[in-house]
Design a protein around this motif. Structure first.
Motif, mmCIF file in Angstrom:
data_model
loop_
_atom_site.group_PDB
_atom_site.id
_atom_site.type_symbol
_atom_site.label_atom_id
_atom_site.label_comp_id
_atom_site.label_asym_id
_atom_site.label_seq_id
_atom_site.Cartn_x
_atom_site.Cartn_y
_atom_site.Cartn_z
ATOM 1 N N UNK A 47 0.793 -1.229 0.000
ATOM 2 C CA UNK A 47 0.000 0.000 0.000
ATOM 3 C C UNK A 47 0.818 1.268 0.000
ATOM 4 N N UNK A 48 2.107 1.162 0.198
ATOM 5 C CA UNK A 48 2.902 2.372 0.267
ATOM 6 C C UNK A 48 4.166 2.259 -0.550
ATOM 7 N N UNK A 49 4.673 3.389 -0.968
ATOM 8 C CA UNK A 49 5.908 3.411 -1.752
ATOM 9 C C UNK A 49 7.075 3.043 -0.858
ATOM 10 N N UNK A 50 8.048 2.388 -1.447
ATOM 11 C CA UNK A 50 9.243 1.992 -0.697
ATOM 12 C C UNK A 50 10.434 2.865 -1.050
ATOM 13 N N UNK A 51 10.176 3.972 -1.720
ATOM 14 C CA UNK A 51 11.291 4.784 -2.202
ATOM 15 C C UNK A 51 12.141 5.332 -1.066
ATOM 16 N N UNK A 52 11.532 5.530 0.115
ATOM 17 C CA UNK A 52 12.289 6.075 1.226
ATOM 18 C C UNK A 52 12.823 4.995 2.152
ATOM 19 N N UNK A 53 12.474 3.736 1.857
ATOM 20 C CA UNK A 53 12.909 2.639 2.717
ATOM 21 C C UNK A 53 14.333 2.241 2.365
ATOM 22 N N UNK A 54 15.146 2.035 3.371
ATOM 23 C CA UNK A 54 16.518 1.605 3.134
ATOM 24 C C UNK A 54 17.023 0.910 4.387
ATOM 25 N N UNK A 55 17.964 0.017 4.193
ATOM 26 C CA UNK A 55 18.582 -0.631 5.338
ATOM 27 C C UNK A 55 19.822 0.132 5.746
ATOM 28 N N UNK A 56 20.082 0.222 7.045
ATOM 29 C CA UNK A 56 21.282 0.945 7.489
ATOM 30 C C UNK A 56 22.554 0.251 7.020
ATOM 31 N N UNK A 57 23.543 1.034 6.660
ATOM 32 C CA UNK A 57 24.848 0.509 6.266
ATOM 33 C C UNK A 57 25.897 1.525 6.671
ATOM 34 N N UNK A 58 27.134 1.118 6.691
ATOM 35 C CA UNK A 58 28.226 2.022 7.051
ATOM 36 C C UNK A 58 28.811 2.609 5.774
ATOM 37 N N UNK A 59 28.714 3.922 5.571
ATOM 38 C CA UNK A 59 29.348 4.539 4.394
ATOM 39 C C UNK A 59 30.852 4.306 4.424
ATOM 40 N N UNK A 60 31.432 4.126 3.244
ATOM 41 C CA UNK A 60 32.840 3.728 3.161
ATOM 42 C C UNK A 60 33.620 4.654 2.237
ATOM 43 N N UNK A 61 34.755 5.124 2.744
ATOM 44 C CA UNK A 61 35.783 5.731 1.900
ATOM 45 C C UNK A 61 36.840 4.657 1.660
ATOM 46 N N UNK A 62 36.949 4.208 0.422
ATOM 47 C CA UNK A 62 37.864 3.124 0.092
ATOM 48 C C UNK A 62 39.133 3.714 -0.500
ATOM 49 N N UNK A 63 40.235 3.546 0.216
ATOM 50 C CA UNK A 63 41.521 4.079 -0.253
ATOM 51 C C UNK A 63 42.446 2.940 -0.651
#
Length: 736
Positions: free
Chosen positions: A96-112
Motif C-alpha cells: 500500500x505504500x511506496x518503498x522509495x524512502x525505505x533503506x537498510x542501514x549501512x556504514x558509508x565507506x571511503x575506500x583508499x
C-alpha cells in the motif's frame, strides 16, 4: 509395419553391408547361418545394395540441409512470460505504500588504495608482466568514480584487484576501508560487483532473482533487517530504485529464446548486488552495448544508489557527454597500468579540462564530449609522442593532493566505522541449502525443454522399442510350453541394452548444457560471498531426483506393457531400481563433467568417452566371455556392465520356457546336439535361463551378483556426486 522403418534406416543398410562383407568371406564355413541367426539378408550382393542406398541418401540429405539453411530462418522471439501465480511482496503494508524512502542501514565507506601493483607470469618465457604500476586513489562515500583508459590500460584489472576478484598473480599495495585494512569476509559481505556480461537463471522471474540474493546476503537476525518480511520489503525498495517494479513478474529468459532486453538485464544485475545492501558497489562497463536511452536509465539508477551514501565505482568505455557528466570523480589509466589523472571532474568536467589544457592539450571545442576529447588528447592520433602523462601526473597538484589525503588517514581510525561481520555468510548452512533447494526446484519445474523433453523421449522410446514385440510371439501371452527362437531371445536382451544406452545418452547429453548455466551462476554467487559449493551440490541431487525416478518409472511401465516380460511385482521393481540407477549415473556424471572442465565441447568429449566405454564393455556388443587379458579391466569397471547384468539376470533367472536351437548355430553345438539327431528325432532346445545365463553371457553374468551390481552402481553415483562437489569447490572457470 516397422519393417519400413528398418528399410529406410541408413544405419541398417550400413550394418547389413558390413555384416555381408565379413561373414560371406571364404574364411567362414557357416557364414550364412551366422547371418540368418541375426536376421541379416544372405548373399554378397547386399554389399552393393548397401552402397546403392547410402550414397543417394547422403546426397539427398546434403541437398536438404543446403535448402533448409537457405530458405528457413529461425529467429528467437523476445517474449515476456508472466507467472501464473501471484508473487508474494512481503507484508501487506508494503503493498500500500511506496518503498522509495525505505533503506537498510549501512556504514558509508571511503575506500583508499595506495601503490597497488599487480603482476602475472607471462604465458611464454616465464617473464613477469606488470599490469598495474603503483596506482593510488580514493573512492569516496556518496560519490561515483569512473575508471577509464585505453584498451589494455588495466581498468577492469584494477577494479578486480580492489574488489578481491583476482585469484591469480601477485598483488602488492595497501587497501583500506575507512582507514581499516581490507579483510576478505567483511569486504565481500559489504560490497557488490556487477559483471559486464552478467549471468542469471532464465527460468526465474525478476523478483525471484532479486529475492534469492536478498535472502542469502541479508542477515535476518539483524534487528535492522527485520527477518524475512524485512528482506522482502527491501526487495520492493531495490526493484523500485532500479525501475524494475513493472516487470518484476517477468521471466528473465535468454537471448536465444526471448526474455528481458539487454538493458533490463543490466538493471537486474545491479539490483541483485544492491539486494545485499552493500556499502561499496563496483560495475564493469555498465553502459556497454546500450543505446543512449538504456545507458541513461542505468546511469540514473547508479546515481540514485550513490545518493544513498554508497560508494560507486564503474569502468566505462567511450561514454556520451550525458553519461560522463553524471560521474563525480575519475581515474584515468594508460597502457602499462599507470595513472594519467585522478581527481574530481567538477561542474561540466571543468577540473579535468583545466588539467589537460594546462599541460599543452589544445582547447576543447564548444559542445565537444569531454571524455572523447580527453582520450584523444593523451592517447589519440593527435597526442604528443614525447609527453609522458604518467610522469606529468606525478608532478601535478592532483597527485600531491592525493598523497596528502592518503597520509591524513589516521593510524587509529574510528572503530564505529569499521566493517565487521562475525559470520562468513549472512545465513546459516542449512538455510542456504534450503534456499538453493527451493530455487533449483522452481528452475526444474519451469524447464519443459529439459524435463518435459526427456519424459517424452522416455515414453517414445519405451513404446518404440517394446512395440516391436506387439505382433510377435512375445512373452506376454506365452505359457510355460511356448517355444522361443534364438533371435527372439536375442531381441529382448538387445532391447534391454538399447533401453539403458538410449535413455542414458539422452540423460547425460541434456544434463550438460543445463548444468553449465547453473554452474556459471553459482560462480557469480560464490564470488559475492553468498554461498558455498556444498549448497548447490546438495540441491542439484535433490532437484534432479524426482525426474530421474519418474523417467525410470514411465519407461519401465510402457516397456513392460509392450514387451510383456515375465512380469511379477518383484521383477518389475528390480527393473525399475536398475533403471533409476542408470538414469541417475548418466545424469549425475553429466553434471560432474561440465563442472570438471571449462566448456561444453570438452565436456562432450568426456561424455562420448563414457558412452563408448559403456557400450563396448557392457557385455552385449562383445560378450563377457570374450574379454580376456587387459580388456577385463574395462569389463570389471564399466558401470553399464553392472546395470545390464542386474537387469538381465533379474528378468531371466528361473525362466524355464523352451528356446529352440537353430540347426548348426553356436547354441546348437553348445547343447552338444548333432545334425543327425536334430533331423531324425526331436528338435534341439534348452531353457530360457540356460540360454541367457550359461550360453549368451557365457556364465559370467550371474544372478548371485545382484547385490554386487547394486553396490557398484551406488558407488558410481557417489563418485559422480563427489566429482561435482569437488569441482565446484576447487575450480572456477572464469577470467581471474
Amino acid at each position: 509395419w516397422y519393417i519400413w522403418i528398418y528399410w529406410a534406416n541408413p544405419m541398417a543398410w550400413c550394418l547389413q553391408g558390413l555384416a555381408s562383407n565379413e561373414f560371406m568371406a571364404s574364411k567362414y564355413d557357416n557364414g550364412e547361418v551366422l547371418l540368418a541367426i541375426r536376421g541379416f539378408q544372405i548373399g554378397s550382393e547386399w554389399i552393393g545394395y548397401a552402397f546403392a542406398y547410402m550414397i543417394p541418401y547422403m546426397l539427398v540429405s546434403t541437398a536438404f540441409l543446403g535448402f533448409a539453411l537457405k530458405w528457413n530462418t529461425i529467429e528467437p522471439e523476445q517474449v515476456h512470460v508472466k507467472e501464473k501465480n501471484k508473487v508474494s511482496v512481503g507484508t501487506a503494508a508494503a503493498l500500500d505504500q511506496s518503498t522509495s524512502q525505505f533503506n537498510l542501514p549501512f556504514i558509508p565507506v571511503d575506500l583508499s588504495f595506495d601503490k597497488i601493483v599487480y603482476e602475472v607470469e607471462a604465458s611464454k618465457g616465464g617473464e613477469t608482466l606488470r599490469l598495474l604500476n603503483e596506482i593510488s586513489g580514493i573512492f569516496k562515500a556518496g560519490r561515483m568514480c569512473a575508471l577509464m583508459g585505453s584498451s589494455g590500460a588495466g581498468k577492469t584489472t584494477l577494479m578486480d584487484v580492489i574488489a578481491m576478484r583476482k585469484t591469480s598473480g601477485t598483488i602488492e599495495g595497501e587497501i583500506k576501508l575507512n582507514g581499516f585494512l581490507q579483510e576478505r569476509t567483511s569486504f565481500l559481505r559489504s560490497s557488490g560487483y556487477v559483471e559486464q556480461f552478467d549471468v542469471q537463471q532464465a527460468e526465474l522471474t525478476v523478483r525471484e532473482t532479486v529475492t534469492f540474493c536478498a535472502r542469502l546476503r541479508l542477515d535476518g537476525e539483524d534487528p535492522a533487517v527485520g527477518g524475512d518480511a524485512g528482506k522482502l520489503r527491501y526487495v520492493d525498495h531495490v526493484l523500485e530504485t532500479m525501475e524494475l517494479t513493472d516487470i518484476q513478474t517477468l521471466l528473465v529468459g535468454s537471448y536465444e529464446e526471448g526474455g528481458l532486453s539487454f538493458e533490463q538485464r543490466k538493471r537486474l544485475a545491479i539490483a541483485c548486488e544492491l539486494a545485499g545492501s552493500p556499502s561499496v558497489i563496483f560495475l564493469d562497463e555498465p553502459t556497454s552495448g546500450l543505446d543512449s536511452r538504456g545507458a541513461l536509465l542505468v546511469m540514473r539508477a547508479m546515481k540514485r544508489i550513490a545518493d544513498t551514501g554508497r560508494t560507486v565505482c564503474a569502468t566505462i568505455h567511450q561514454p556520451s557527454s550525458a553519461v560522463f557528466e553524471m560521474f563525480d570523480d575519475l581515474i584515468l589509466l594508460k597502457k602499462g597500468g599507470n595513472v594519467v589523472f585522478f581527481g574530481e571532474l567538477g561542474e561540466g568536467s571543468e577540473h579535468l579540462i583545466e588539467y589537460f589544457e594546462s599541460h599543452g592539450v589544445p582547447e576543447i571545442a564548444f559542445g565537444e564530449n569531454p571524455a572523447a576529447w580527453m582520450l584523444r588528447a593523451y592517447a589519440g592520433e593527435g597526442a604528443s609522442a614525447d609527453a609522458d602523462w604518467g610522469e606529468i601526473y606525478k608532478q601535478s597538484s592532483q597527485f600531491t593532493s592525493l598523497r596528502n589525503e592518503l597520509a591524513a588517514i589516521p593510524e587509529s581510525p574510528d572503530e564505529s566505522k569499521k566493517l565487521t561481520f562475525e559470520k562468513t555468510y549472512a545465513v546459516e548452512g542449512y538455510e542456504r541449502i534450503k534456499l538453493m533447494n527451493a530455487r533449483l526446484t522452481t528452475i526444474y519445474k519451469r524447464s519443459p525443454a529439459y524435463n518435459g523433453t526427456r519424459l517424452l523421449i522416455a515414453l517414445f522410446y519405451a513404446f518404440l522399442i517394446g512395440s516391436v514385440f506387439l505382433r510377435n510371439t512375445g512373452p506376454r501371452s506365452q505359457g510355460s510350453d511356448t517355444v522361443w527362437e534364438e533371435n527372439q531371445v536375442d531381441g529382448v536382451i538387445s532391447t534391454m541394452f538399447l533401453s539403458l544406452i538410449i535413455i542414458g545418452v539422452t540423460s547425460i547429453s541434456m544434463a550438460v548444457p543445463v548444468m553449465k548455466k547453473m554452474r556459471d551462476v553459482f560462480y557469480k554467487h560464490r564470488a559475492s560471498g553468498m554461498l558455498k559449493h556444498d549448497s548447490i551440490a546438495w540441491a542439484l541431487a535433490v532437484a534432479e531426483s524426482p525426474y530421474i525416478i519418474l523417467v525410470a518409472f514411465l519407461f519401465g511401465l510402457v516397456y513392460y506393457a509392450t514387451v510383456g516380460l515375465f512380469s511379477t511385482a518383484e521383477k518389475f521393481f528390480i527393473f525399475w531400481v536398475f533403471f533409476v540407477l542408470n538414469v541417475a549415473i548418466y545424469s549425475y556424471f553429466g553434471q560432474a563433467f561440465i563442472c570438471l572442465v571449462k566448456d561444453i565441447p570438452t565436456a562432450g568429449a568426456l561424455v562420448g568417452a563414457l558412452i563408448g566405454y559403456n557400450v563396448f564393455f557392457s557385455g552385449l556388443i562383445v560378450k563377457p566371455q570374450y574379454f580376456v587379458g587387459p580388456f577385463q579391466l574395462g569389463y570389471y569397471t564399466a558401470p553399464g556392465r553392472f546395470l545390464l547384468e542386474g537387469i538381465t539376470m533379474n528378468q531371466f533367472e528361473g525362466i524355464k520356457q523352451t528356446v529352440e536351437a537353430r540347426d548348426e548355430s553356436p547354441f546348437f553345438f553348445f547343447l552338444n546336439c548333432t545334425s543327425n539327431v536334430a533331423v531324425q528325432t526331436e528338435s534341439c532346445s534348452g531353457t530360457m535361463e540356460q540360454y541367457v545365463i550359461d550360453y549368451y553371457f557365457g556364465g559370467r553374468f550371474k544372478p548371485e551378483n545382484f547385490w554386487l551390481d547394486i553396490g557398484v552402481c551406488l558407488g558410481y553415483l557417489v563418485l559422480a556426486r563427489f566429482l561435482t562437489w569437488f569441482s565446484l569447490m576447487k575450480f572456477n572457470y572464469v577470467n581471474t
